[in-house]
Design a protein around this motif. Structure first.
Motif, PDB file in Angstrom:
ATOM      1  N   GLY A  14    -127.408 -12.494  54.407  1.00  0.00           N
ATOM      2  CA  GLY A  14    -127.079 -11.103  54.104  1.00  0.00           C
ATOM      3  C   GLY A  14    -128.316 -10.253  53.885  1.00  0.00           C
ATOM      4  N   LEU A  15    -129.309 -10.799  53.182  1.00  0.00           N
ATOM      5  CA  LEU A  15    -130.559 -10.075  52.954  1.00  0.00           C
ATOM      6  C   LEU A  15    -131.258  -9.786  54.276  1.00  0.00           C
ATOM      7  CD1 LEU A  15    -132.684  -9.006  50.920  1.00  0.00           C
ATOM      8  CD2 LEU A  15    -133.692 -11.294  50.943  1.00  0.00           C
ATOM      9  N   PHE A 238    -123.034 -13.708  50.996  1.00  0.00           N
ATOM     10  CA  PHE A 238    -123.583 -12.895  52.083  1.00  0.00           C
ATOM     11  C   PHE A 238    -123.654 -11.425  51.673  1.00  0.00           C
ATOM     12  CE2 PHE A 238    -122.693 -10.047  55.644  1.00  0.00           C
ATOM     13  CZ  PHE A 238    -123.721 -10.364  56.524  1.00  0.00           C
ATOM     14  N   PHE A 239    -122.586 -10.906  51.097  1.00  0.00           N
ATOM     15  CA  PHE A 239    -122.552  -9.494  50.726  1.00  0.00           C
ATOM     16  C   PHE A 239    -123.427  -9.206  49.508  1.00  0.00           C
ATOM     17  CE2 PHE A 239    -118.583 -10.036  53.137  1.00  0.00           C
ATOM     18  CZ  PHE A 239    -118.762  -9.043  54.080  1.00  0.00           C
ATOM     19  N   ALA A 240    -123.588 -10.197  48.624  1.00  0.00           N
ATOM     20  CA  ALA A 240    -124.528 -10.017  47.512  1.00  0.00           C
ATOM     21  C   ALA A 240    -125.947  -9.877  48.043  1.00  0.00           C
ATOM     22  CB  ALA A 240    -124.430 -11.194  46.544  1.00  0.00           C
ATOM     23  N   GLY A 241    -126.285 -10.674  49.065  1.00  0.00           N
ATOM     24  CA  GLY A 241    -127.610 -10.563  49.676  1.00  0.00           C
ATOM     25  C   GLY A 241    -127.788  -9.267  50.418  1.00  0.00           C
ATOM     26  N   PHE A 242    -126.731  -8.797  51.107  1.00  0.00           N
ATOM     27  CA  PHE A 242    -126.835  -7.555  51.863  1.00  0.00           C
ATOM     28  C   PHE A 242    -127.053  -6.354  50.942  1.00  0.00           C
ATOM     29  CE2 PHE A 242    -125.444  -3.837  54.151  1.00  0.00           C
ATOM     30  CZ  PHE A 242    -125.855  -4.063  55.455  1.00  0.00           C
ATOM     31  N   GLY A 243    -126.380  -6.346  49.805  1.00  0.00           N
ATOM     32  CA  GLY A 243    -126.486  -5.201  48.904  1.00  0.00           C
ATOM     33  C   GLY A 243    -127.716  -5.211  48.012  1.00  0.00           C
ATOM     34  N   SER A 244    -128.439  -6.348  47.954  1.00  0.00           N
ATOM     35  CA  SER A 244    -129.591  -6.450  47.049  1.00  0.00           C
ATOM     36  C   SER A 244    -130.696  -5.444  47.348  1.00  0.00           C
ATOM     37  CB  SER A 244    -130.147  -7.879  47.087  1.00  0.00           C
ATOM     38  OG  SER A 244    -129.215  -8.792  46.574  1.00  0.00           O
ATOM     39  N   PRO A 245    -131.106  -5.257  48.622  1.00  0.00           N
ATOM     40  CA  PRO A 245    -132.161  -4.253  48.868  1.00  0.00           C
ATOM     41  C   PRO A 245    -131.736  -2.845  48.487  1.00  0.00           C
ATOM     42  CG  PRO A 245    -131.893  -5.703  50.770  1.00  0.00           C
ATOM     43  CD  PRO A 245    -130.748  -5.974  49.849  1.00  0.00           C
ATOM     44  N   CYS A 246    -130.436  -2.525  48.645  1.00  0.00           N
ATOM     45  CA  CYS A 246    -129.949  -1.197  48.252  1.00  0.00           C
ATOM     46  C   CYS A 246    -130.182  -0.957  46.763  1.00  0.00           C
ATOM     47  CB  CYS A 246    -128.464  -1.062  48.568  1.00  0.00           C
ATOM     48  SG  CYS A 246    -127.969  -1.538  50.233  1.00  0.00           S
ATOM     49  N   VAL A 247    -129.823  -1.955  45.958  1.00  0.00           N
ATOM     50  CA  VAL A 247    -129.911  -1.797  44.502  1.00  0.00           C
ATOM     51  C   VAL A 247    -131.356  -1.887  44.037  1.00  0.00           C
ATOM     52  CG1 VAL A 247    -129.092  -2.693  42.295  1.00  0.00           C
ATOM     53  CG2 VAL A 247    -127.612  -2.793  44.300  1.00  0.00           C
ATOM     54  N   LEU A 248    -132.127  -2.776  44.647  1.00  0.00           N
ATOM     55  CA  LEU A 248    -133.520  -2.963  44.237  1.00  0.00           C
ATOM     56  C   LEU A 248    -134.320  -1.682  44.398  1.00  0.00           C
ATOM     57  CD1 LEU A 248    -135.442  -5.153  43.184  1.00  0.00           C
ATOM     58  CD2 LEU A 248    -136.082  -5.613  45.556  1.00  0.00           C
ATOM     59  N   ALA A 249    -133.970  -0.866  45.390  1.00  0.00           N
ATOM     60  CA  ALA A 249    -134.707   0.368  45.658  1.00  0.00           C
ATOM     61  C   ALA A 249    -134.492   1.420  44.578  1.00  0.00           C
ATOM     62  CB  ALA A 249    -134.285   0.932  47.026  1.00  0.00           C
ATOM     63  N   ILE A 250    -133.420   1.313  43.795  1.00  0.00           N
ATOM     64  CA  ILE A 250    -133.103   2.356  42.805  1.00  0.00           C
ATOM     65  C   ILE A 250    -133.026   1.825  41.385  1.00  0.00           C
ATOM     66  CG2 ILE A 250    -131.785   3.630  44.532  1.00  0.00           C
ATOM     67  CD1 ILE A 250    -129.231   2.639  43.093  1.00  0.00           C
TER      68      ILE A 250
END
Length: 328
Positions: A14-15, A238-250
Motif C-alpha cells: 500500500g505504501l 494495504f490501506f493502512a500503508g496507502f494512507g500513511s504518507p497522506c497523514v505523515l505529511a500533515i
C-alpha cells in the motif's frame, strides 16, 4: 511471525502504491482538463491559502510587533513608557488585528477552499478515471480473467432499474456519509487517549484518507457499499500503508497548515488510487493472505453501530426505507 510478515508485506504494498506519483504526471499529460483542475487546486490551496499563512507569520505579525512593541527601547517616544496602560493597549490591539485578519480572511477562505476543493476533487477523479480508460487500464480485471459472472455483475442484476435503483443509490450515499462522519468523530476522539492516542489517531487517519482516495474510483465502478467495506476491512494492512504518507505529511503541523498541505496532496493520492490496480491484484491472492492469518478487521464496527442507532431514531417509515436501501 507469519501473520506479521504477511501484514507487513501488504502494508508496504500500500505504501508503494501511494508513492507512485508518476501516475499523476502521466494522467495529467493525457488530459488537459485534469491538468487544469489540478493546477487550480494547487493555486487555491498552495499559493493563496498557504501563502496567506506564510504572509501572516512572516510579514504581518512581525510588522505589528514593530509598530506596537512591548518594550520601551522599541518605542519612538519614550514618554509613552510612563503610561502604565500603553503596553496593555498595544497587546490588545495586536491581538485584535490578528483575530480580525483571521475573521475577515482566513476563516472565509478556509470555508471557500473546502467547498470548492470538494467539487474539484470529484472533477479530478472523473478526469483521471477518463484518462486512465484511454491509457488502456482495465477497470474490471477480475471479470477479464474469469468467464463466470462477477459479484459486481450479480449486484447490477439484483439492483432494480428506474426510480427504485435511484432511491437505493441515494440511500447508500446517505448512509455512507453518516458512517464516515461518525468514523471521523471516532478518529478525532482517539487523539485524546493517553499514551496510545497519537498512534491510534495516526492509524485511523491513514484508513480514513485511504478510503476517501479509493471511494472516487469505487463510485465510478459502481461498487456497492457493502462490498467496499468488506474489501477495505479484509485488506486493512494495504490501506493502512496507502494512507500513511497522506497523514505523515500533515501530522506534525498546525491544523490550518495541515489542511493546506493535505488539500494540495489529496488530489495526487486520489489520482494514484484511481490509476492503481494493486487492490485487484491482491484480491486474486485472497486465500493466500487468509491462510497466512490476515483476517478481516472490523474497522467500521463502532461507526456502523452508531450509524444504525442514529437511523433508529428516525420515524419508522423513513427508518425502514433506509435500512432496506442499506440491505440492498
Amino acid at each position: 511471525m507469519e501473520r506479521l510478515k504477511s501484514g507487513c508485506i501488504l502494508w508496504f504494498e500500500g505504501l508503494k502504491e501511494a508513492c507512485c506519483l508518476h501516475r499523476v504526471v502521466i494522467l495529467c499529460l493525457r488530459s488537459n482538463s485534469l491538468l487544469l483542475r489540478t493546477g487550480q487546486c494547487f493555486l487555491l490551496n498552495g499559493f493563496i491559502f498557504l501563502g496567506s499563512i506564510f504572509l501572516l507569520n512572516s510579514v504581518v505579525i512581525p510588522a505589528l510587533w514593530l509598530i506596537l512593541p512591548d518594550q520601551c527601547s522599541h518605542l519612538v517616544s519614550h514618554q509613552l513608557c510612563d503610561l502604565p496602560s500603553t503596553f496593555k493597549f498595544y497587546s490588545f490591539l495586536r491581538l485584535a488585528l490578528i483575530h480580525l485578519f483571521y475573521v475577515l480572511w482566513f476563516y472565509p477562505l478556509y470555508v471557500f477552499s473546502i467547498v470548492l476543493s470538494t467539487i474539484w476533487y470529484n472533477d479530478i477523479a472523473k478526469y483521471g478515471y477518463a484518462a486512465m480508460g484511454r491509457s488502456k487500464f482495465t477497470v474490471d480485471k477480475v471479470s477479464s480473467q474469469n468467464n463466470a459472472p462477477t459479484t459486481q455483475d450479480a449486484y447490477q442484476a439484483k439492483k432494480p432499474s428506474g426510480l427504485g435503483g435511484v432511491m437505493i443509490g441515494i440511500g447508500e450515499q446517505v448512509y455512507s456519509v453518516l458512517l464516515l462522519s461518525v468514523f471521523f468523530l471516532e478518529v478525532y476522539a482517539t487523539g485524546f487517549i493517553p499514551y496510545i492516542g497519537k498512534v491510534l489517531n495516526f492509524l485511523l487517519l491513514s484508513w480514513m484518507y485511504a478510503y476517501y482516495c479509493f471511494e472516487y474510483k469505487w463510485n465510478f465502478n459502481e461498487v456497492a457499499l457493502d462490498r467496499r467495506l468488506d474489501y477495505f476491512e479484509s485488506y486493512w494492512p494495504f490501506f493502512a500503508g496507502f494512507g500513511s504518507p497522506c497523514v505523515l505529511a500533515i501530522f506534525f503541523f498546525s491544523p490550518l497548515v495541515g489542511y493546506g498541505i493535505m488539500a494540495i496532496l489529496f488530489p495526487l493520492f486520489v489520482l494514484t488510487a484511481t490509476g492503481s490496480e494493486a487492490e485487484q491484484e491482491i484480491s486474486f491472492e485472497k486465500y493466500k493472505w487468509r491462510a497466512a492469518g490476515v483476517e478481516r478487521l472490523p474497522i467500521f464496527y463502532v461507526a456502523n453501530n452508531v450509524s444504525m442507532w442514529i437511523l433508529s431514531l428516525l420515524p419508522l417509515e423513513k427508518r425502514d426505507r433506509m435500512q432496506d436501501m442499506k440491505a440492498q
